[in-house]
Design a protein around this motif. Structure first.
Motif, PDB file in Angstrom:
ATOM      1  N   ASN A   1       0.561  -1.289   0.191  1.00  0.00           N
ATOM      2  CA  ASN A   1       0.003  -0.027   0.016  1.00  0.00           C
ATOM      3  C   ASN A   1       0.744   1.195  -0.113  1.00  0.00           C
ATOM      4  OD1 ASN A   1      -2.055  -1.977   0.013  1.00  0.00           O
ATOM      5  ND2 ASN A   1      -3.040  -0.842   1.994  1.00  0.00           N
ATOM      6  N   LEU A   2       1.945   1.361  -0.778  1.00  0.00           N
ATOM      7  CA  LEU A   2       2.842   2.290  -0.949  1.00  0.00           C
ATOM      8  C   LEU A   2       2.045   3.177  -2.042  1.00  0.00           C
ATOM      9  CD1 LEU A   2       6.503   1.044  -0.931  1.00  0.00           C
ATOM     10  CD2 LEU A   2       5.214   2.341   0.920  1.00  0.00           C
ATOM     11  N   ILE A   3       2.104   4.702  -2.067  1.00  0.00           N
ATOM     12  CA  ILE A   3       1.663   5.528  -3.107  1.00  0.00           C
ATOM     13  C   ILE A   3       2.451   5.362  -4.321  1.00  0.00           C
ATOM     14  CG2 ILE A   3       0.754   7.661  -3.722  1.00  0.00           C
ATOM     15  CD1 ILE A   3       0.016   8.015  -0.675  1.00  0.00           C
ATOM     16  N   PRO A   4       2.189   5.002  -5.414  1.00  0.00           N
ATOM     17  CA  PRO A   4       3.097   4.750  -6.616  1.00  0.00           C
ATOM     18  C   PRO A   4       3.771   5.949  -7.147  1.00  0.00           C
ATOM     19  CG  PRO A   4       0.901   4.209  -7.166  1.00  0.00           C
ATOM     20  CD  PRO A   4       0.534   4.722  -5.824  1.00  0.00           C
ATOM     21  N   ASN A   5       3.188   7.178  -7.050  1.00  0.00           N
ATOM     22  CA  ASN A   5       3.818   8.261  -7.793  1.00  0.00           C
ATOM     23  C   ASN A   5       4.576   9.066  -6.607  1.00  0.00           C
ATOM     24  OD1 ASN A   5       1.386   8.955  -6.390  1.00  0.00           O
ATOM     25  ND2 ASN A   5       1.117  10.460  -8.125  1.00  0.00           N
ATOM     26  N   LEU A   6       4.740   8.582  -5.266  1.00  0.00           N
ATOM     27  CA  LEU A   6       5.597   9.019  -4.646  1.00  0.00           C
ATOM     28  C   LEU A   6       6.837   8.520  -4.503  1.00  0.00           C
ATOM     29  CD1 LEU A   6       3.229  10.329  -1.528  1.00  0.00           C
ATOM     30  CD2 LEU A   6       4.125  11.736  -3.374  1.00  0.00           C
ATOM     31  N   THR A   7       8.042   8.924  -3.955  1.00  0.00           N
ATOM     32  CA  THR A   7       9.190   8.062  -3.753  1.00  0.00           C
ATOM     33  C   THR A   7       9.045   7.474  -2.265  1.00  0.00           C
ATOM     34  OG1 THR A   7      10.459  10.160  -2.661  1.00  0.00           O
ATOM     35  CG2 THR A   7      10.816   9.687  -4.958  1.00  0.00           C
ATOM     36  N   ALA A   8      10.199   6.608  -2.185  1.00  0.00           N
ATOM     37  CA  ALA A   8      10.284   5.944  -0.772  1.00  0.00           C
ATOM     38  C   ALA A   8      10.199   7.186   0.488  1.00  0.00           C
ATOM     39  CB  ALA A   8      11.376   5.071  -0.521  1.00  0.00           C
ATOM     40  N   TYR A   9      10.934   8.073  -0.074  1.00  0.00           N
ATOM     41  CA  TYR A   9      11.172   9.083   1.095  1.00  0.00           C
ATOM     42  C   TYR A   9       9.695   9.731   1.103  1.00  0.00           C
ATOM     43  CZ  TYR A   9      12.601  13.360   3.313  1.00  0.00           C
ATOM     44  OH  TYR A   9      12.907  14.332   4.117  1.00  0.00           O
ATOM     45  N   GLU A  10       9.227  10.136   0.013  1.00  0.00           N
ATOM     46  CA  GLU A  10       8.060  10.870   0.130  1.00  0.00           C
ATOM     47  C   GLU A  10       6.867  10.218   0.921  1.00  0.00           C
ATOM     48  OE1 GLU A  10       8.974  13.554  -3.762  1.00  0.00           O
ATOM     49  OE2 GLU A  10       7.738  11.735  -4.048  1.00  0.00           O
ATOM     50  N   ASN A  11       6.801   8.887   0.567  1.00  0.00           N
ATOM     51  CA  ASN A  11       5.694   7.773   1.192  1.00  0.00           C
ATOM     52  C   ASN A  11       5.864   8.219   2.578  1.00  0.00           C
ATOM     53  OD1 ASN A  11       3.715   5.990  -0.115  1.00  0.00           O
ATOM     54  ND2 ASN A  11       5.850   6.267  -1.597  1.00  0.00           N
ATOM     55  N   ILE A  12       7.189   8.099   3.321  1.00  0.00           N
ATOM     56  CA  ILE A  12       7.063   8.219   4.666  1.00  0.00           C
ATOM     57  C   ILE A  12       6.975   9.799   5.083  1.00  0.00           C
ATOM     58  CG2 ILE A  12       8.933   7.837   6.545  1.00  0.00           C
ATOM     59  CD1 ILE A  12      10.098   5.766   4.538  1.00  0.00           C
ATOM     60  N   LEU A  13       7.533  10.688   4.220  1.00  0.00           N
ATOM     61  CA  LEU A  13       7.217  11.993   4.760  1.00  0.00           C
ATOM     62  C   LEU A  13       5.584  12.152   5.070  1.00  0.00           C
ATOM     63  CD1 LEU A  13       8.358  15.008   5.186  1.00  0.00           C
ATOM     64  CD2 LEU A  13       7.819  15.239   2.539  1.00  0.00           C
ATOM     65  N   LEU A  14       4.943  11.662   3.892  1.00  0.00           N
ATOM     66  CA  LEU A  14       3.456  11.916   4.110  1.00  0.00           C
ATOM     67  C   LEU A  14       2.854  11.359   5.202  1.00  0.00           C
ATOM     68  CD1 LEU A  14       0.836  12.588   2.779  1.00  0.00           C
ATOM     69  CD2 LEU A  14       0.590  10.607   1.756  1.00  0.00           C
ATOM     70  N   ALA A  15       3.139  10.208   5.789  1.00  0.00           N
ATOM     71  CA  ALA A  15       2.875   9.595   6.925  1.00  0.00           C
ATOM     72  C   ALA A  15       3.332  10.418   8.026  1.00  0.00           C
ATOM     73  CB  ALA A  15       3.515   8.307   7.333  1.00  0.00           C
ATOM     74  N   SER A  16       4.272  11.049   8.048  1.00  0.00           N
ATOM     75  CA  SER A  16       4.904  11.933   9.090  1.00  0.00           C
ATOM     76  C   SER A  16       4.272  13.176   9.257  1.00  0.00           C
ATOM     77  CB  SER A  16       6.513  12.301   8.831  1.00  0.00           C
ATOM     78  OG  SER A  16       6.873  13.374   9.437  1.00  0.00           O
ATOM     79  N   VAL A  17       3.779  13.761   8.070  1.00  0.00           N
ATOM     80  CA  VAL A  17       2.830  15.133   8.206  1.00  0.00           C
ATOM     81  C   VAL A  17       1.670  14.833   8.550  1.00  0.00           C
ATOM     82  CG1 VAL A  17       1.596  16.521   6.549  1.00  0.00           C
ATOM     83  CG2 VAL A  17       4.229  16.201   5.916  1.00  0.00           C
ATOM     84  N   LEU A  18       1.022  13.629   8.557  1.00  0.00           N
ATOM     85  CA  LEU A  18      -0.141  13.309   9.135  1.00  0.00           C
ATOM     86  C   LEU A  18      -0.245  12.874  10.673  1.00  0.00           C
ATOM     87  CD1 LEU A  18      -1.725  10.957   6.102  1.00  0.00           C
ATOM     88  CD2 LEU A  18      -2.148  13.226   6.626  1.00  0.00           C
ATOM     89  N   GLY A  19       1.265  12.613  10.811  1.00  0.00           N
ATOM     90  CA  GLY A  19       1.384  11.946  12.394  1.00  0.00           C
ATOM     91  C   GLY A  19       2.170  13.239  13.356  1.00  0.00           C
ATOM     92  N   LYS A  20       3.601  12.963  13.158  1.00  0.00           N
ATOM     93  CA  LYS A  20       4.245  13.552  14.496  1.00  0.00           C
ATOM     94  C   LYS A  20       5.125  14.487  13.824  1.00  0.00           C
ATOM     95  CE  LYS A  20       3.704  10.029  18.045  1.00  0.00           C
ATOM     96  NZ  LYS A  20       4.257   8.822  18.753  1.00  0.00           N
ATOM     97  N   HIS A  21       5.247  14.662  12.570  1.00  0.00           N
ATOM     98  CA  HIS A  21       5.915  15.900  11.835  1.00  0.00           C
ATOM     99  C   HIS A  21       7.331  15.682  12.253  1.00  0.00           C
ATOM    100  CE1 HIS A  21       2.557  17.974  10.829  1.00  0.00           C
ATOM    101  NE2 HIS A  21       1.892  17.753  11.888  1.00  0.00           N
ATOM    102  N   LYS A  22       8.104  14.326  11.746  1.00  0.00           N
ATOM    103  CA  LYS A  22       9.466  14.106  11.957  1.00  0.00           C
ATOM    104  C   LYS A  22      10.284  14.781  11.159  1.00  0.00           C
ATOM    105  CE  LYS A  22       8.613  11.223  15.257  1.00  0.00           C
ATOM    106  NZ  LYS A  22       9.590  11.050  16.501  1.00  0.00           N
TER     107      LYS A  22
END
Ligand SMILES: Nc1ncnc2c1ncn2[C@@H]1O[C@H](COP(=O)(O)OP(=O)(O)OP(=O)(O)O)[C@@H](O)[C@H]1O
Ligand SMILES: [Mg+2]
Length: 225
Positions: free
Chosen positions: A94-115
């Protein structure tokens, strides 16, 4: 306080006039630091149980997460709980295909604890994927995509990790490598894990096996580590 305490859980799906009883009085609790495998035949309610625990389905009976009944969570509290306290890993990444590995994690971070960027690179390093930060999922193998999905689940430092057959789509060797990674997360990083497992061999990576049959726990087996 236990991370999960389930008592007499019932779940029935209603579709039009059809009702399917899936969970039929299921009870168990999970202690911090456990790595529990959930096993049972197809249709026994394993995925349904994870969906209830994630707050995605209503239910009858009692489900306490971190000492608080899930029924009493507002939608906002549930969204916060999902972003901050629990992490999900799925069979098909369930990764978002048009985001890089880094951006997939960044998105989760933006929705969460802003790492920070360093935090994101650190979780990628933890799963051995720092060199692939700027790759899109389509250029990564299944095993590598699952590593990125695990890094995404780790970025918000969840108190529990739920995984639904995370090796189900991988070949044998990659599957075992992912299981080694979960074992490291449990032993070295003290993560509490509840993992649906289709395969007897993967259950020996954990500390305990819950056997489900027809919507109930029929056996609760603690493993010697
Ligand atoms: N959203 C839904 N609506 C109606 N019925 C559903 C829904 N989700 C699951 N079911 C039914 O609930 C039962 C249990 O499904 P569930 O997916 O929890 O089983 P499982 O143990 O995860 O099986 P598998 O090992 O095949 O993944 C099945 O009979 C399924 O058809
Ligand atoms: Mg399932």
């Amino acid at each position: 306080m236990k991370p999960i305490q389930v008592n007499d859980l019932h779940k029935t799906y209603l579709q039009g006039r059809l009702s399917t009883k899936v969970l039929k009085g299921l009870s168990f609790s999970l202690d911090e630091g456990e790595f529990v495998s959930l096993v049972g035949p197809s249709g026994s309610g394993k995925t349904t149980l994870l969906h209830v625990l994630g707050g995605f389905e209503d239910y009858d009976g009692s489900v306490e997460l971190f000492g608080k009944e899930l029924k009493t969570y507002t939608e906002t509290e549930k969204a916060r709980m999902r972003a901050h306290d629990i992490g999900f890993v799925f069979q098909f990444y369930n990764l978002i295909p048009n985001l890089t590995a880094y951006e997939n994690i960044l998105l989760a971070s933006v929705l969460g604890k802003h790492k920070t960027k360093d935090d994101i690179m650190a979780v990628l390093a933890m799963v051995g994927m720092e060199a692939f930060a700027h790759y899109h999922p389509g250029r990564l193998s299944g095993g590598m995509q699952q590593r990125v999905a695990i890094a995404r689940c780790l970025i918000n430092e969840p108190r529990i990790i739920f995984a639904d057959e995370p090796t189900g789509n991988l070949d044998y060797k990659n599957g075992l490598a992912i299981m080694d990674l979960f074992k490291t997360l449990n032993i070295e990083h003290k993560k509490t894990i509840l993992m649906v497992s289709h395969n007897e061999e993967t259950t020996r990576y954990g500390t305990r096996v819950l056997h489900l049959l027809d919507g109930k726990v029929i056996k609760d087996e603690r493993l010697a580590i």
